[in-house]
Design an enzyme around this catalytic site. Structure first.
Site, PDB file in Angstrom:
ATOM      1  N   GLY A  68      -4.829  -8.798  10.465  1.00  0.00           N
ATOM      2  CA  GLY A  68      -3.473  -9.263  10.761  1.00  0.00           C
ATOM      3  C   GLY A  68      -3.336  -9.465  12.261  1.00  0.00           C
ATOM      4  N   ILE A  80       0.824  -1.226   0.000  1.00  0.00           N
ATOM      5  CA  ILE A  80       0.000   0.000   0.000  1.00  0.00           C
ATOM      6  C   ILE A  80       0.852   1.267   0.000  1.00  0.00           C
ATOM      7  CG2 ILE A  80      -0.310   0.324   2.512  1.00  0.00           C
ATOM      8  CD1 ILE A  80      -3.351   0.658   1.893  1.00  0.00           C
ATOM      9  N   ASP A 124       0.971  -0.733   9.444  1.00  0.00           N
ATOM     10  CA  ASP A 124       1.318   0.481  10.202  1.00  0.00           C
ATOM     11  C   ASP A 124       2.843   0.697  10.178  1.00  0.00           C
ATOM     12  OD1 ASP A 124       1.023   2.634  11.901  1.00  0.00           O
ATOM     13  OD2 ASP A 124       0.443   1.470  13.663  1.00  0.00           O
ATOM     14  N   SER A 141      -7.688  -4.920  10.507  1.00  0.00           N
ATOM     15  CA  SER A 141      -7.891  -5.857  11.630  1.00  0.00           C
ATOM     16  C   SER A 141      -7.591  -7.328  11.321  1.00  0.00           C
ATOM     17  CB  SER A 141      -9.324  -5.770  12.219  1.00  0.00           C
ATOM     18  OG  SER A 141      -9.470  -4.626  13.010  1.00  0.00           O
TER      19      SER A 141
END
Ligand code: AR6
Length: 167
Positions: free
Chosen positions: A120, A12, A35, A118
């Site tokens: 992962g 991404i 993240d 959510s």
């Protein structure tokens, strides 16, 4: 104009869209998974803005610079930790998609890319998460014609297969 939904299989952080969505944590302090990848590739400006924002509750979304990334902005949303399914996980996951799309619209954006929020580290069952993600995005697009393109970025094979089957 009608909006398109696309499934893509890329990192991404490489996408040149108006907004990429980050699957963050409540403290917006970075972490692993998508993240970690976003902060690593985007550089420290993203964390500087996250620190100023402070907390983001599950289901909510906030926006920061995209730092060095090709996207214009990063929308950080906090997905639910899967806890069996009776802790409002589905409502919270749907809110992540809705609030991120609404933020994008408020910014005047037309393209947005979502990771599989959510699914992962937060352990949400992938099929259920895919159903909620697709249903929520389609419902939003039916009521809103500002978004031209929504990308579901499916990083693993199972998510890719599920999204292809469900869309
Ligand atoms: N591009 C696209 N998708 C990715 C990438 C990438 N570069 N890397 C991983 N994914 P996760 P969560 C996929 O664990 O479950 C963090 O530590 C991954 O395969 O990133 O919402 C946060 O700080 C999976 O399908 O997010 C939180 O503490 C999806 O992204 C916690 O993890 C989401 O997996 C959030 O957990």
């Amino acid at each position: 104009m009608s909006s398109l939904i696309d499934i893509i299989e890329k990192d991404i952080t490489q996408l040149q869209v108006d907004a990429i969505v980050n699957a963050a944590n409540r403290q917006l302090m970075g972490g692993g998974g998508v993240d970690g990848a976003i902060h690593k590739a985007g550089g420290p400006e993203i964390m500087e803005e996250c620190r100023k924002i402070g907390i983001c509750e599950p289901g909510e979304a906030v926006i920061t610079t995209a730092g060095q990334l090709p996207a214009k902005k990063v929308i950080h949303t906090v997905g639910p930790v899967w806890n069996g399914g009776d802790q409002q996980e589905e409502e919270q996951l749907a809110s992540c998609y809705k609030n991120s799309l609404q933020l994008a619209v408020n910014e005047g954006f037309t393209t947005i890319a979502f990771p599989n929020i959510s699914t992962g580290i937060y352990n949400y069952p992938k099929e259920r998460a895919a159903e909620t993600a697709i249903k929520t995005v389609k419902a939003f697009l039916r009521q809103n014609d500002h978004i031209d393109e929504v990308y579901f970025v499916c990083f693993d094979e199972e998510n890719k297969r599920l999204y292809q089957e469900l869309i």
